[in-house]
Design a protein around this motif. Structure first.
Motif, mmCIF file in Angstrom:
data_model
loop_
_atom_site.group_PDB
_atom_site.id
_atom_site.type_symbol
_atom_site.label_atom_id
_atom_site.label_comp_id
_atom_site.label_asym_id
_atom_site.label_seq_id
_atom_site.Cartn_x
_atom_site.Cartn_y
_atom_site.Cartn_z
ATOM 1 N N ALA A 156 0.911 -1.120 -0.088
ATOM 2 C CA ALA A 156 0.251 0.050 0.120
ATOM 3 C C ALA A 156 1.058 1.302 0.004
ATOM 4 O O ALA A 156 0.570 2.199 -0.723
ATOM 5 C CB ALA A 156 -1.116 0.085 1.303
ATOM 6 N N LYS A 157 1.921 1.316 0.875
ATOM 7 C CA LYS A 157 2.633 2.351 0.785
ATOM 8 C C LYS A 157 3.673 2.486 -0.573
ATOM 9 O O LYS A 157 3.826 3.750 -0.979
ATOM 10 C CB LYS A 157 3.838 2.190 1.958
ATOM 11 N N GLU A 158 3.828 1.466 -1.133
ATOM 12 C CA GLU A 158 4.772 1.544 -2.155
ATOM 13 C C GLU A 158 3.803 1.870 -3.558
ATOM 14 O O GLU A 158 4.319 2.612 -4.580
ATOM 15 C CB GLU A 158 5.497 0.242 -2.550
ATOM 16 N N ARG A 159 2.513 1.655 -3.465
ATOM 17 C CA ARG A 159 1.777 1.530 -4.839
ATOM 18 C C ARG A 159 0.587 2.205 -4.783
ATOM 19 O O ARG A 159 -0.127 2.629 -5.662
ATOM 20 C CB ARG A 159 1.418 0.190 -5.462
ATOM 21 N N PHE A 160 -0.174 2.560 -3.545
ATOM 22 C CA PHE A 160 -1.659 2.846 -3.541
ATOM 23 C C PHE A 160 -1.611 4.308 -2.696
ATOM 24 O O PHE A 160 -2.767 4.842 -2.808
ATOM 25 C CB PHE A 160 -2.409 1.922 -2.876
ATOM 26 N N LEU A 161 -0.848 4.648 -1.615
ATOM 27 C CA LEU A 161 -1.077 5.805 -0.803
ATOM 28 C C LEU A 161 -0.559 6.865 -1.405
ATOM 29 O O LEU A 161 -1.321 8.290 -1.340
ATOM 30 C CB LEU A 161 -0.553 5.372 0.628
ATOM 31 N N TYR A 162 0.708 7.006 -1.914
ATOM 32 C CA TYR A 162 1.407 8.073 -2.348
ATOM 33 C C TYR A 162 1.029 8.558 -3.710
ATOM 34 O O TYR A 162 2.037 8.921 -4.420
ATOM 35 C CB TYR A 162 2.927 7.970 -2.140
ATOM 36 N N THR A 163 0.167 8.513 -4.446
ATOM 37 C CA THR A 163 -0.419 8.597 -5.510
ATOM 38 C C THR A 163 -1.991 9.143 -5.667
ATOM 39 O O THR A 163 -2.627 8.973 -4.816
ATOM 40 C CB THR A 163 -0.334 7.382 -6.428
ATOM 41 N N SER A 164 -2.144 9.792 -6.722
ATOM 42 C CA SER A 164 -3.533 10.483 -6.983
ATOM 43 C C SER A 164 -4.305 9.717 -7.954
ATOM 44 O O SER A 164 -5.271 10.029 -8.581
ATOM 45 C CB SER A 164 -3.465 11.969 -7.362
ATOM 46 N N PHE A 165 -3.186 8.576 -8.463
ATOM 47 C CA PHE A 165 -4.029 7.802 -9.697
ATOM 48 C C PHE A 165 -4.221 8.438 -10.981
ATOM 49 O O PHE A 165 -5.234 7.955 -11.732
ATOM 50 C CB PHE A 165 -5.438 6.946 -9.038
ATOM 51 N N ARG A 166 -3.595 9.492 -11.252
ATOM 52 C CA ARG A 166 -3.523 10.314 -12.420
ATOM 53 C C ARG A 166 -3.262 9.358 -13.675
ATOM 54 O O ARG A 166 -3.527 9.692 -14.639
ATOM 55 C CB ARG A 166 -2.952 11.740 -12.315
ATOM 56 N N SER A 167 -2.450 8.453 -13.503
ATOM 57 C CA SER A 167 -2.151 7.638 -14.506
ATOM 58 C C SER A 167 -2.037 6.075 -13.962
ATOM 59 O O SER A 167 -1.530 5.911 -12.670
ATOM 60 C CB SER A 167 -0.535 8.143 -14.742
ATOM 61 N N TRP A 168 -2.506 5.260 -14.617
ATOM 62 C CA TRP A 168 -2.411 3.869 -14.252
ATOM 63 C C TRP A 168 -1.015 2.916 -14.391
ATOM 64 O O TRP A 168 -0.728 2.157 -13.979
ATOM 65 C CB TRP A 168 -3.684 3.109 -14.807
ATOM 66 N N LEU A 169 -0.252 3.818 -15.313
ATOM 67 C CA LEU A 169 0.947 3.022 -15.898
ATOM 68 C C LEU A 169 1.977 2.509 -14.613
ATOM 69 O O LEU A 169 2.363 1.743 -14.791
ATOM 70 C CB LEU A 169 1.743 3.873 -17.093
ATOM 71 N N PRO A 170 1.961 3.609 -13.792
ATOM 72 C CA PRO A 170 2.814 3.167 -12.726
ATOM 73 C C PRO A 170 2.714 2.050 -11.752
ATOM 74 O O PRO A 170 3.329 1.465 -11.105
ATOM 75 C CB PRO A 170 3.032 4.713 -11.674
ATOM 76 N N LEU A 171 1.248 1.590 -11.836
ATOM 77 C CA LEU A 171 0.681 0.340 -11.171
ATOM 78 C C LEU A 171 1.005 -0.843 -11.889
ATOM 79 O O LEU A 171 0.626 -1.913 -11.371
ATOM 80 C CB LEU A 171 -0.686 0.664 -10.887
ATOM 81 N N LEU A 172 1.345 -0.560 -13.102
ATOM 82 C CA LEU A 172 1.487 -2.040 -13.834
ATOM 83 C C LEU A 172 2.890 -2.540 -13.662
ATOM 84 O O LEU A 172 4.014 -2.776 -14.521
ATOM 85 C CB LEU A 172 1.293 -1.713 -15.456
ATOM 86 N N ARG A 173 3.224 -2.711 -12.400
ATOM 87 C CA ARG A 173 4.444 -3.323 -11.892
ATOM 88 C C ARG A 173 4.267 -4.874 -11.610
ATOM 89 O O ARG A 173 3.141 -5.290 -11.160
ATOM 90 C CB ARG A 173 4.923 -2.590 -10.739
ATOM 91 N N SER A 174 5.350 -5.425 -11.717
ATOM 92 C CA SER A 174 5.146 -7.118 -11.318
ATOM 93 C C SER A 174 4.728 -7.073 -9.977
ATOM 94 O O SER A 174 4.081 -8.116 -9.670
ATOM 95 C CB SER A 174 6.693 -7.791 -11.513
ATOM 96 N N ASP A 175 5.143 -6.365 -9.006
ATOM 97 C CA ASP A 175 4.897 -6.683 -7.452
ATOM 98 C C ASP A 175 3.429 -6.221 -7.328
ATOM 99 O O ASP A 175 2.637 -6.845 -6.318
ATOM 100 C CB ASP A 175 5.536 -5.454 -6.462
ATOM 101 N N VAL A 176 2.748 -5.601 -8.219
ATOM 102 C CA VAL A 176 1.287 -5.357 -8.215
ATOM 103 C C VAL A 176 0.494 -6.273 -9.252
ATOM 104 O O VAL A 176 -0.494 -6.831 -8.589
ATOM 105 C CB VAL A 176 0.734 -3.937 -8.583
ATOM 106 N N VAL A 177 0.966 -6.389 -10.463
ATOM 107 C CA VAL A 177 0.175 -7.667 -11.140
ATOM 108 C C VAL A 177 0.451 -9.050 -10.684
ATOM 109 O O VAL A 177 -0.609 -9.664 -10.595
ATOM 110 C CB VAL A 177 0.991 -7.670 -12.574
#
Length: 557
Positions: A156-177
């Protein structure tokens, strides 16, 4: 405020600092507004903050009477690494700014109809042993539960808290997928079900489920993703900053002014000024009223609202420029309100710990009355008591006790205002009497009521009057599935360029750590940074360290 923090009054220029960035107006002097102003000023922007109260702090303000000093709102210091990260972005650290004490036990829990309380100790191993002692075999399951909690917290700290979700591309990481099936299950399963699959003892279920209240929700309505909250108290432990949470506000305000922020108090913002229409609409400043009632105008390149989102959208903007107009709020959950009580007690109260939770036997009925369609005051209510005076002598006269009491209530402003010495709304004061008796009976303090020397209450309408809070919510919109992460209201106006939002109403959510994170999300948005990780911390030599002053008693509110 501390001696180092001097509020800038209308007409008085702030510190003379050369700026190379944009001019920025921040609305609201709670923790999110102060942190936003501080980070933007350190970035090089010319920042002025407007706060309608006479002091900054918002929900984290303080009040004192008869030698007692009370934090008016937040009293738990959780996610300490978030605070330390913010301070490091400002060129300092928590160690340099705060005097943190580890609480052991972290908190005590009393249960209706059960004589023996449960003291929750500090540290993972001690808590695994505690759960196993109460429910043989639960220790192994708790170890797995807390391992999952830690993993979820870290992602959550690495991928979901410090973002406004203005772009989905940074979420397409192996640790999320690779975790998508697990994350989907965590979102679609309730916290209540996850807890029930881990422990059977009703007391342990309540201990694992109560963090939902920190999220303004109920265990049956909160996604099990938020079992990550158990990492904060059962693994990381519970800290307390000497001087209370208001000391954290003092330090952030001081750092903001060190960075060049001008803080204007007694300034009520009446509207966000805009120019242009349609897609060309842009924020250009604010109209505000000073302490004498005179209306003024201030102009800037960027406007940041740290005020309640409902208030900002429906009161400070014309209808055609509202991204979250009245229709958006229909059917949404504002989260609970509360009866807050500030009690000065003659003598010591050893029966209570620094944090003490009181859980009613049928707390499903409690939650149904708060969150269900037929909203009522719970009977008997589950509640929370903070007793900082044992650890922090600055909060009470020698030999006396400071108690802060929080009773969750349905978000009904019609329940009224609190007051001093029983002068609040009749329904609130009667509830206050009942709650004092409940604390006395459950904790074994039969003479508690007769020992009160200070009593003040606050109710749902106080949250409306003091913080412009939607429906009198004490925290902000509840963290239900439809109001969490990417589904929560965004940090940027969809209709007005140059207008940004921070605070508990928007992503990432409610609570002091989340509000600090929202300030960093703002900085990212202004930079055009769509990354999901916390910003890199500067090397210690990059910026000067601002030493903390000697502790000083905060001014009365």
């Amino acid at each position: 405020m501390s001696a180092r923090t001097t509020m800038t009054t209308p007409g008085t220029p702030g510190p003379s600092v050369r700026r190379h960035g944009k001019s920025v107006i921040v609305i609201g002097g709670g923790i999110s507004g102060l942190a936003s102003a501080a980070l933007l000023a350190r970035e090089g922007h010319d920042v002025t903050l407007y706060e309608k109260a006479s002091t900054v702090g918002g929900r984290a303000s303080s009040w004192q009477s008869e030698g007692f000093r009370f934090d008016l709102g937040p009293s738990w210091y959780l996610m300490p690494e978030v605070f330390d990260h913010f301070f490091r972005l400002m060129g300092t650290s928590s160690d340099e700014q705060l005097d943190l004490v580890t609480l052991d036990p972290g908190y005590r829990v009393l249960f209706e109809g059960v004589d023996a309380p449960i003291d929750v100790p500090n540290g993972l191993e001690a808590n695994v042993a505690l759960f196993d002692e109460i429910e043989p075999g639960a220790g192994r399951r708790m170890r797995d539960y807390l391992a999952s909690s830690r993993e979820t917290y870290d992602i959550a700290k690495e991928r979901f808290l410090y973002t406004s979700f203005r772009s989905w591309l940074p979420l397409l990481r192996s640790d999320v997928v690779t975790r998508l099936p697990t994350l989907a299950k965590l979102l679609l399963t309730t916290l209540e079900k996850r807890v029930a699959a881990t422990v059977t003892d009703p007391r342990l279920r309540q201990i694992l489920g109560y963090p939902a209240v920190f999220l303004g929700s109920a265990p049956a309505q909160t996604p099990s993703m938020y079992h990550l909250m158990s990492t904060l108290d059962l693994d990381d432990g519970v800290l307390y900053p000497q001087g209370g949470l208001t000391t954290v506000i003092q330090r952030i305000a001081a750092l903001a002014e060190e960075a060049g922020v001008r803080i204007v108090t007694d300034a009520t913002v009446e509207r966000v000024r805009t120019t242009g229409t349609g897609r060309r609409a842009r924020a250009t400043g604010i109209d505000w009223t000073d302490a004498e009632g005179a209306t003024r105008a201030s102009f800037a390149d960027v406007v940041v609202s740290a005020a309640d989102l409902h208030h900002t959208e429906t009161k400070l903007l014309p209808r055609e420029l509202q991204s979250y107009g009245e229709g958006y709020w229909t059917g949404r959950d504002p989260g609970p309100s509360a009866l807050l009580m500030y009690l000065g007690v003659e003598g010591e109260v050893p029966e209570l710990e620094h944090h003490t939770l009181f859980f009613s036997r049928d707390w499903h009925e409690n939650f149904a009355r708060i969150f269900g369609p037929d909203k009522k005051i719970p009977e008997p209510p589950s509640l929370y008591v903070c007793k900082p005076s044992t650890v922090d002598p600055s909060t009470a006269p020698a030999g006396q006790t400071n108690l802060f009491v929080l009773v969750p209530l349905p978000p009904l402003p019609a329940l009224g205002l609190g007051g001093l010495d029983g002068a609040g709304a009749d329904v609130l004061e009667k509830l206050g009497d009942t709650v004092i008796d409940q604390i006395a009976t459950w904790a074994g303090i039969p003479d508690l009521a007769s020992r009160l020397v200070v009593r003040r209450t606050r109710g749902p309408q106080d949250f409306v009057d003091d913080y412009n809070s939607w429906s009198g919510s004490m925290l902000g919109p509840a963290h239900t599935l439809a109001q969490s992460a990417m589904f929560r209201a965004g940090n940027v106006s969809k209709k007005v360029r140059g207008l940004f939002y921070v605070g508990g109403s928007v992503r990432p959510g409610i609570g002091l750590p989340m509000c600090l994170i929202s300030a960093e999300v703002l900085l990212k948005n202004l930079r055009g940074d769509t990354s999901t990780e916390p910003l890199p911390e500067p090397a210690p030599s990059v910026a000067p360290v601002v030493p903390a002053p000697a502790p000083a008693a905060p001014a009365a509110v």
